[in-house]
Design an enzyme around this catalytic site. Sequence first.
Site, PDB file in Angstrom:
ATOM      1  N   HIS A  79       3.701  -2.151   3.149  1.00 33.05           N
ATOM      2  CA  HIS A  79       3.691  -0.782   2.620  1.00 33.05           C
ATOM      3  C   HIS A  79       5.026  -0.440   1.968  1.00 33.05           C
ATOM      4  CE1 HIS A  79       0.468  -0.695   5.632  1.00 33.05           C
ATOM      5  NE2 HIS A  79      -0.037   0.331   4.967  1.00 33.05           N
ATOM      6  N   HIS A 133      -5.497   9.618  -0.201  1.00 29.80           N
ATOM      7  CA  HIS A 133      -5.248   8.966   1.090  1.00 29.80           C
ATOM      8  C   HIS A 133      -5.529   9.950   2.228  1.00 29.80           C
ATOM      9  CE1 HIS A 133      -3.202   6.380   4.105  1.00 29.80           C
ATOM     10  NE2 HIS A 133      -3.393   5.418   3.225  1.00 29.80           N
ATOM     11  N   ASP A 144       0.802  -1.226   0.000  1.00 27.50           N
ATOM     12  CA  ASP A 144       0.000   0.000   0.000  1.00 27.50           C
ATOM     13  C   ASP A 144       0.838   1.280   0.000  1.00 27.50           C
ATOM     14  OD1 ASP A 144      -2.030  -1.833   0.313  1.00 27.50           O
ATOM     15  OD2 ASP A 144      -2.967  -0.806   2.005  1.00 27.50           O
ATOM     16  N   HIS A 183      -6.481   2.843  -4.024  1.00 30.01           N
ATOM     17  CA  HIS A 183      -6.295   3.182  -2.605  1.00 30.01           C
ATOM     18  C   HIS A 183      -6.608   4.663  -2.379  1.00 30.01           C
ATOM     19  CE1 HIS A 183      -5.134   2.221   1.403  1.00 30.01           C
ATOM     20  NE2 HIS A 183      -3.953   2.801   1.399  1.00 30.01           N
TER      21      HIS A 183
END
Length: 279
Positions: A238, A147, A92, A143
């Site tokens: 990540h 964010h 991510d 995503h």
Amino acid sequence: MGKSTPMSSAPASTESWPWPPAIRASAAWHVAAIGAGVLVPGALPWAIGAIVLNHALITGAGLTPRSSLLGPNVTRLPEAAAARREVAITIDDGPEPEVTPQVLDLLDAHGQRATFFCIAERVLAHPELAREIVARGHSIQNHTAQHRHNFSFLGPRGFAAEIARAQDILADTVGQRPTCFRAPAGLRNPFLEPVLHRLGLSLVSWTRRGFDTREGDAAKVMARLSHNLQARDILLLHDGNAARTAKGQPVLLEVLPLLLERLRADGLRAVTLPEGLKA
């Protein structure tokens, strides 16, 4: 951040949103509480308490990333993936120029594939890196555009704008429209699922995660990921916002070789989510 691209129309689902049982129960709870408060003498305090409790339960579900009370939530690959000995590595918050190219090299060296849940504005800033992810056999999924830290507090319009914009940026940049979505930190509210349904996206969380945005000890991250590791698992790591080791290296770069070697030893194959989610 890179320059935004204009939003194009996203394919919409023609089916009505199937209300999850918990949302239907919540609506019925509200109706019953309001009815009791109006019709039953002395019941108003109890009715207010019931509504407050209901909201607390719904909020709790939204703060639990692996919960399916607010709608479908993929936490493991389907049963068919077990026979294929498949797991999904999901990465991510990228792409991150300092980290992502090294991640791609590690995956190539082990013959494994991953899914990158990318922040669309980072894709705008690093379009060639995003295209390289796909060219090397991996998958890019949604995503969000920015964010946002307040993502879970958005309403239907806010969700739609943020997610649809990301869909368009990712599709325009890499030539593939995402089919999976992951919320920032996995947090959401009841307004998210209808938006995902309309955009043709499946919510995907994870089976286990290493907390590698705040844990810089590779051994501890690896221990969390590998505990009871088995086929069908969806693992969360990540490349963006990665914690640093004592040597100042993004912890993902120390964890990933260990994880890939563990998969090899266990006879497991890391695949992209679109591949792994096939029945």
